[in-house]
Design a protein around this motif. Structure first.
Motif, PDB file in Angstrom:
ATOM      1  N   TYR A   1     -21.628 -32.060 -42.593  1.00  0.00           N
ATOM      2  CA  TYR A   1     -22.374 -31.789 -43.810  1.00  0.00           C
ATOM      3  C   TYR A   1     -21.480 -32.176 -44.995  1.00  0.00           C
ATOM      4  O   TYR A   1     -20.269 -31.969 -44.957  1.00  0.00           O
TER       5      TYR A   1
ATOM      6  N   ASP B   1     -29.753 -24.963 -58.362  1.00  0.00           N
ATOM      7  CA  ASP B   1     -30.687 -25.227 -57.269  1.00  0.00           C
ATOM      8  C   ASP B   1     -30.275 -26.508 -56.530  1.00  0.00           C
ATOM      9  O   ASP B   1     -29.739 -27.451 -57.136  1.00  0.00           O
ATOM     10  N   ASP B   2     -30.540 -26.538 -55.219  1.00  0.00           N
ATOM     11  CA  ASP B   2     -30.395 -27.767 -54.416  1.00  0.00           C
ATOM     12  C   ASP B   2     -28.980 -28.351 -54.492  1.00  0.00           C
ATOM     13  O   ASP B   2     -28.798 -29.558 -54.636  1.00  0.00           O
ATOM     14  N   THR B   3     -27.976 -27.476 -54.387  1.00  0.00           N
ATOM     15  CA  THR B   3     -26.582 -27.915 -54.504  1.00  0.00           C
ATOM     16  C   THR B   3     -25.936 -28.194 -53.160  1.00  0.00           C
ATOM     17  O   THR B   3     -25.165 -29.163 -53.023  1.00  0.00           O
TER      18      THR B   3
ATOM     19  N   ASP C   1     -25.604 -28.590 -48.813  1.00  0.00           N
ATOM     20  CA  ASP C   1     -26.227 -29.045 -47.568  1.00  0.00           C
ATOM     21  C   ASP C   1     -26.197 -27.957 -46.492  1.00  0.00           C
ATOM     22  O   ASP C   1     -27.012 -27.971 -45.570  1.00  0.00           O
TER      23      ASP C   1
ATOM     24  N   ARG D   1     -32.434 -21.099 -52.320  1.00  0.00           N
ATOM     25  CA  ARG D   1     -32.486 -21.761 -53.633  1.00  0.00           C
ATOM     26  C   ARG D   1     -31.363 -22.777 -53.792  1.00  0.00           C
ATOM     27  O   ARG D   1     -31.598 -23.903 -54.273  1.00  0.00           O
TER      28      ARG D   1
ATOM     29  N   LEU E   1     -29.606 -24.213 -51.446  1.00  0.00           N
ATOM     30  CA  LEU E   1     -29.630 -25.264 -50.423  1.00  0.00           C
ATOM     31  C   LEU E   1     -30.503 -26.432 -50.867  1.00  0.00           C
ATOM     32  O   LEU E   1     -31.529 -26.249 -51.530  1.00  0.00           O
ATOM     33  N   LYS E   2     -30.109 -27.620 -50.472  1.00  0.00           N
ATOM     34  CA  LYS E   2     -30.971 -28.778 -50.653  1.00  0.00           C
ATOM     35  C   LYS E   2     -32.151 -28.686 -49.673  1.00  0.00           C
ATOM     36  O   LYS E   2     -32.042 -28.035 -48.633  1.00  0.00           O
ATOM     37  N   PRO E   3     -33.288 -29.311 -50.002  1.00  0.00           N
ATOM     38  CA  PRO E   3     -34.401 -29.304 -49.058  1.00  0.00           C
ATOM     39  C   PRO E   3     -33.965 -29.812 -47.682  1.00  0.00           C
ATOM     40  O   PRO E   3     -33.294 -30.842 -47.575  1.00  0.00           O
TER      41      PRO E   3
ATOM     42  N   GLY F   1     -31.777 -28.287 -45.939  1.00  0.00           N
ATOM     43  CA  GLY F   1     -30.443 -27.746 -45.679  1.00  0.00           C
ATOM     44  C   GLY F   1     -30.491 -26.532 -44.771  1.00  0.00           C
ATOM     45  O   GLY F   1     -31.502 -25.832 -44.682  1.00  0.00           O
TER      46      GLY F   1
ATOM     47  N   LYS G   1     -34.063 -24.612 -45.121  1.00  0.00           N
ATOM     48  CA  LYS G   1     -34.942 -24.611 -46.282  1.00  0.00           C
ATOM     49  C   LYS G   1     -36.035 -25.645 -46.041  1.00  0.00           C
ATOM     50  O   LYS G   1     -35.749 -26.757 -45.589  1.00  0.00           O
TER      51      LYS G   1
ATOM     52  N   ASN H   1     -38.996 -31.076 -48.730  1.00  0.00           N
ATOM     53  CA  ASN H   1     -40.056 -31.422 -49.697  1.00  0.00           C
ATOM     54  C   ASN H   1     -41.107 -32.288 -49.043  1.00  0.00           C
ATOM     55  O   ASN H   1     -40.820 -33.097 -48.162  1.00  0.00           O
TER      56      ASN H   1
END
Length: 322
Positions: free
Chosen positions: A72, A136-138, A140, A163, A165-167, A169, A319, A322
């Protein structure tokens, strides 16, 4: 490898008045207890950053998450303590870059020092797990070891994990006490402590007794430990909490049944006697015995004993993409 300049300083020694106040304030108790333990925590729990603990940390990760496409890029450890889980996972190739957070300034300080000594790319912040101070989305990957049971609102913390985690993740939490396992572990710990401290009052065994001030310090720390350990978990209930927070592909595993019946008396005995009394033969016995009983757990008992009877709970999920 620095902490935020606004992070508070560690408070390594709590007074009796502070301990009393912390009984009514679990987050203050978290700070006092873990600052208290920070500089000696690795020794207390036999934590290292060599092959032994690298294999242990990676084993917990693999048992929870299964085969993953590694490394990761960026991972966060929530409630990092001294960095045991993330730093050893990074050494095993799980993540290239890391961030550590803990409510205890002392723990963040030690974790960053350990990371620097290992040459790992890690930053850190003093942070509440219910309000993680990253965008947000920081990340992996988010990991934690023996942290969820310290957090007052576990579901809120899981929402925060999702929140940041990246999509797509993943999160992996290990080392959480099961409800049944915590009952027998605490009973074993109390019985071992009482027996050891009583026997070492005998004149013939006086050299095996820690100085009274150290025992008093341990007793005050134990008083706080009863406040900071908020939850125990049934594996199914923990899965439900993660799903309610919005996670998908959620699954919990458990481990250590027979191994816990050795591990807790061993750890308690080590805390009650002078460390110089315990040499290589003791370490060999403790680690060898734990490995043998872990083998028994994994090859035999996990197939016949309900998962809720094992001491350690591990959980993973992702998570939604998208």
């Amino acid at each position: 490898m620095t902490a935020s300049p606004n992070d508070p300083a560690p408070r390594p020694h709590a007074t009796a008045d502070e301990v009393e106040a912390a009984r009514q304030d679990t987050k203050l108790a978290q700070v006092l207890y873990h600052d208290w333990e920070a500089e000696t925590y690795d020794d207390k729990w036999s934590i290292s950053y060599d092959e032994r603990c690298i294999d242990y940390a990676r084993g917990r990760f693999d048992a929870a998450a299964g085969e993953q496409d590694l490394p990761y890029e960026r991972a966060l450890e929530l409630g990092c303590g001294t960095g045991f889980f993330l730093l050893n996972l990074m050494q095993s190739g799980v993540a290239a870059k890391g961030s550590v957070t803990d409510l205890s300034p002392g723990m963040v300080k030690v974790a960053l020092r350990n990371a620097e000594n290992l040459g790992l790319d890690v930053d850190g912040r003093v942070a509440d797990a219910e309000t993680i101070p990253y965008e947000d989305d920081t990340f992996d990957l988010v990991v934690g070891h023996a942290v969820l049971h310290h957090i007052p609102d576990v579901e809120q913390s899981m929402r925060e994990v999702l929140r940041v985690l990246k999509p797509g993740g993943r999160f992996v939490f290990a080392g959480e006490p099961s409800t049944i396992g915590d009952f027998y572990a605490r009973w074993l710990g109390r019985a071992t402590w009482e027996t050891t401290t009583r026997i070492t009052r005998l004149p013939a065994l006086a050299s095996w007794r820690r100085p009274q001030e150290e025992l008093d310090e341990s007793s005050r720390a134990a008083a706080l430990e009863a406040v900071v350990d908020i939850h125990t978990f049934d594996p199914s209930e923990l899965e439900h909490i993660a799903k309610a927070a919005g996670a998908v592909d959620v699954h919990a595993e458990t481990e250590e049944f027979a191994a816990a019946f050795l591990g807790w008396p061993v750890r308690t005995f080590e805390a009650a006697v002078p460390p110089e009394k315990l040499g290589w033969n003791w370490a060999k016995f403790a680690f060898g015995g734990w490995k043998a009983l872990t083998w028994l757990d994994e090859t035999v008992l996990k197939h016949v004993v309900p998962r809720s009877f094992f001491y350690n709970v591990m959980i993973t999920g992702t998570k939604p993409a998208n």
